[in-house]
Design a protein around this motif. Structure first.
Motif: not given
Length: 266
Positions: A196-201, A229-233, A235-244
């Motif tokens: 798992d990799w994560s970034n502070v942003r 996108w994010q501001n002080k209060g 946050s909008l995030d996009a995510f995706g998954t793939a399984n095989r």
């Protein structure tokens, strides 16, 4: 049913004041429809001692009963204790307790003991589950056991280790092993591992696999998320998954998913 439960949660929010955080996501489901998840959390107190309550709702737009979740936790210093539950109309009710006890803490090191126990009632059976774990700094080990009378039991071990960490990025490794003991038929197990990799942003990615030798089944997966996108209060995030499925009964099957998540802190 989905709309009625959603309205009930909204009414409860209006009576108890603004929640500390509200988030939601909508993702396609390969079985049909879209998965809707809503979560709200509110805390009362200060940084040293507080009570945090949470409410959640998950449902599929194609139909079927929704699932409601709730939790209430008391935190004092580095210790905590709480209760949790979930309800899916006509399918299951779960109630349980959880806690965390700090065993050691210094400027550079920390050791915590965690534990939980729960009971799930279904129309055909009752499932009990309990577990415990140890966490030290960015590493941890845990085990859990579940039992379904007349059907069998499962024991699971999990481990996590931090491989790399800076002020903006971190990389963690995880692994698990399960032992399944059905009342009828031979015992079998599964195992798996991942990174798992994560970034502070708000960016992140995961890759991993799981294998069940008795079924000659091996699956691989990858997930990713990106903050748009994010501001002080908010946050909008996009995510995706793939399984095989590389082998086993579903060999060659590939499932994809993706969606958007919005959260706001009050």
């Amino acid at each position: 049913m989905v709309s009625k439960l959603f309205i009930s949660i909204a009414c409860l929010m209006s009576m108890t004041g603004c929640f500390g955080q509200f988030s939601g996501s909508l993702t396609p489901d390969y079985k049909g429809g879209n998965n809707l998840n809503l979560n709200a959390q509110h805390g009362v107190g200060n940084a040293h001692e507080n009570v945090v309550g949470s409410l959640g709702l998950s449902a599929n737009t194609a139909g079927g009963p929704p699932t409601g979740n709730l939790g209430l936790d008391y935190n004092r210093g580095l210790n905590s204790a709480g209760v949790f539950g979930s309800h899916t109309p006509g399918q299951q009710n779960t109630v349980g307790g959880r806690g965390s006890l700090n065993l050691f803490n210094s400027k550079t090191d920390r050791l915590d003991l965690t534990g939980f126990a729960s009971k799930t009632h279904t129309p055909t059976n009752d499932i009990t589950k309990f577990g415990a774990g140890l966490k030290t700094n960015d590493h941890g080990v845990s085990f859990s056991k579940s039992n379904m009378p007349g059907v069998g039991s499962q024991t699971r071990f999990d481990g996590q280790a931090n491989l790399f960490k800076t002020d903006s990025n971190r990389l963690d490794a995880n692994a698990f092993k399960t032992f399944n003991n059905p009342k009828q038929g031979p015992s079998f197990g599964s195992h798996g591992a991942g990174l798992d990799w994560s970034n502070v942003r708000g960016h992140g990615a995961s890759v991993g696999f799981d294998r069940t030798p008795a079924l000659k089944e091996t699956n691989v997966f990858a997930t990713g998320r990106a903050n748009l996108w994010q501001n002080k209060g908010s946050s909008l995030d996009a995510f995706g998954t793939a399984n095989r499925a590389l082998s086993g009964p579903n060999r060659g099957r590939t499932d994809f998913g993706g969606g958007l998540g919005l959260s706001h802190r009050f």
